[in-house]
Write an enzyme that holds these catalytic residues in place. Structure first.
Site, PDB file in Angstrom:
ATOM      1  N   GLY A 131      55.939  18.351  23.636  1.00 47.91           N
ATOM      2  CA  GLY A 131      57.192  18.370  22.893  1.00 47.91           C
ATOM      3  C   GLY A 131      57.067  18.943  21.498  1.00 47.91           C
ATOM      4  N   GLY A 165      41.577  43.045  45.277  1.00 46.26           N
ATOM      5  CA  GLY A 165      41.249  42.365  46.522  1.00 46.26           C
ATOM      6  C   GLY A 165      40.404  41.134  46.293  1.00 46.26           C
ATOM      7  CG  ASN A 166      36.638  40.643  44.135  1.00 51.92           C
ATOM      8  OD1 ASN A 166      36.257  41.786  43.914  1.00 51.92           O
ATOM      9  ND2 ASN A 166      35.920  39.783  44.835  1.00 51.92           N
ATOM     10  CB  SER A 167      43.386  38.543  43.128  1.00 48.04           C
ATOM     11  OG  SER A 167      43.444  39.174  41.891  1.00 48.04           O
ATOM     12  CG  ASP A 173      48.648  34.482  39.108  1.00 45.46           C
ATOM     13  OD1 ASP A 173      49.436  34.527  40.067  1.00 45.46           O
ATOM     14  OD2 ASP A 173      47.805  35.364  38.883  1.00 45.46           O
ATOM     15  CG  HIS A 195      48.568  38.133  41.515  1.00 45.40           C
ATOM     16  ND1 HIS A 195      47.754  37.423  40.667  1.00 45.40           N
ATOM     17  CD2 HIS A 195      47.757  39.033  42.106  1.00 45.40           C
ATOM     18  CE1 HIS A 195      46.523  37.876  40.731  1.00 45.40           C
ATOM     19  NE2 HIS A 195      46.490  38.865  41.619  1.00 45.40           N
TER      20      HIS A 195
END
Length: 469
Positions: free
Chosen positions: A272, A214-216, A139, A109
């Site tokens: 499955g 901003g740490n992401s 992500d 992101h």
């Protein structure tokens, strides 16, 4: 409310610079004033060069006027007056160097939709990077420095995140709010958290180390200076840290990083089966003392689960000795197993438990003619579809026996886009023709007719539309 940054077989080993010897991690409670005054500085100095700032630039279309969508003003002033204009926007996140050749791991992101991405090292040097992998399931994204000749980057070592315990000390390193590289400390507050993000492999490390926008994509580091997680999300009603942050475990992040280093695709196992969490009522009905596990509700015909002997009503309690609390935990554990190996699954059936050996395998590859793109003089020109199979149907939340073709791509500015088709639309029928497979869709959609009657499924609802040919 979740506030996500940005700011507005054995797998191959990662090619890292020669690491310093990592001492065995010894856990101990401070017993003296001298121990309490010890510093994290040596760890921070060792790992800071491996944490980078990530700058992502996007070009977005912005309406020239707030009245752009008003038909009255459009007719009065002319549509040209309200044409949208491109506008650049920038977002900021963090990343971790995981390979000495300049491979960086960050959150998807952070760079999603970016037209230009750059990184800045802790010493101020900047580099343009290419996006190698964007993995929506986790992500996570992998970046590679574009011109890295002659530069050796400081790569951080991965830790085994399964060795983490609640109460362990950790450091969070990133670039919150764009103020520059920042370090915060805390403990592991919880493990195996789910319900944090809408991803397929929710199994987050929770920490009270301050994580802010901003740490992401930044690093969660243990006391041996190893990467135990990729900081991803915070729980906040204000947008700032309230001491509840979440990180993707290193054991999952490593799989994505290795695919980025080798330039290969991410290959994941497929079980499955559809599952649900065991709640108190279900546990009581099954004679369980406490609710936990993943209850199988349906198996894919001929899939790995069915072939291994699983059936509806079975409960998976653990995998390779690791407790399974819910389907998310099972998905994570299976996803971190190497394809071609076996896994030991503890099963509850009829009040008795046993152990089933599961061959870890991927979903069958679609046939060559299972995907088609419409070209030429067709109302559907620009659309790419793939016929449904059990694995694809499961990933889209559809029944295993679902039929039709699903839209996988739409070329911008194409006839298909103008028609209003969306990604993940399931096309069931065109005029009087039932669309059973991709080749039937290709044959039918390539025809020239005066009008098209389209029956499709979108967001779980079947609808009918008539458009010109």
């Amino acid at each position: 409310m979740l506030a996500l940054s940005p700011w507005n077989g054995t797998p191959p080993a990662l090619a890292q610079a020669e690491p310093a010897a990592v001492p065995e991690l010894q856990r101990a409670v401070p017993r003296s004033d001298a121990e309490i005054t010890l510093s994290f500085a040596p760890i921070v100095q060792a790992v800071s060069p491996s944490v980078v700032n990530v700058y992502a630039t996007r070009v977005e279309q912005q309406a020239a006027s707030p009245f752009a969508n008003d038909p009255f003003f459009s007719r009065f002033f002319g549509e040209q007056y309200f044409q949208s204009r491109p506008r650049q926007s920038q977002s900021l996140g963090s990343g971790v160097i995981v390979d000495a050749a300049g491979v960086i791991l960050t959150n998807r992101h952070v760079i999603e939709g970016a037209t230009d991405v750059r990184i800045a090292l802790s010493d101020g040097r900047e580099f343009a990077v290419d996006i190698v992998i964007e993995d929506a399931d986790t992500d996570l994204a992998v970046l590679r420095v574009r011109d890295a000749e002659g530069v050796e980057f400081a790569a951080m070592q991965f830790a085994d995140s399964d060795n983490l315990l609640v109460g362990d000390l950790v450091l969070a390193i990133g670039n919150p709010f764009g103020v520059g590289q920042t370090v915060t400390s805390g403990i592991v507050s919880a493990l195996a958290r789910t319900g944090v993000e809408a991803t397929d492999y929710e199994f987050f490390i929770q920490t009270d180390a301050a994580i802010n926008p901003g740490n992401s994509g930044g690093a969660l580091v243990d006391m041996a200076g190893r990467l135990v997680g990729i900081n991803t999300a915070i729980y906040s009603q204000t947008g700032g840290s309230v001491g509840i942050g979440f990180a993707i475990p290193a054991n999952m992040a490593r799989l994505v990083a290795e695919a980025g280093v080798t330039g290969g695709a991410i290959v994941r196992p497929w079980f499955g089966a559809k599952m649900q969490a065991v709640n108190s009522d279900i546990a009581a009905s099954l004679g369980m003392t406490a609710p936990h596990g993943a209850l199988i509700t349906e198996t894919a015909p001929g899939g790995p689960a069915e072939r291994a002997g699983f059936q509806s009503g079975d409960v998976i309690l653990s995998i390779d000795g690791y407790r399974v609390d819910d389907p998310s935990a099972f998905n994570f554990r299976l996803a971190t197993r190497a394809v071609g190996e076996t896994a030991q699954l503890e099963r509850l059936r009829g009040g008795a438990t046993d152990t089933i050996t599961l061959a870890v395998e991927t979903a069958p590859q679609p046939a060559e003619n299972a995907t088609v793109t419409i070209e030429g003089n067709s109302r559907f020109a620009g659309v790419t579809v793939r016929q449904l199979d059990p694995a694809l149907a499961e990933s889209k939340g559809l029944p295993y026996d679902a039929t039709g073709v699903i839209v996988t791509a739409i070329e911008p500015g194409s006839e298909a886009e103008a028609m209003g088709l969306n990604i993940d639309d399931v096309i069931l029928q065109l005029n009087d023709t039932v669309i059973a497979d991709a080749q039937k869709f290709l044959q039918t959609a390539s025809q020239r007719v005066r009008t098209w009657q389209i029956i499709l499924q979108r967001d779980g609802r079947v609808s009918r539309a008539i458009v010109s040919g």
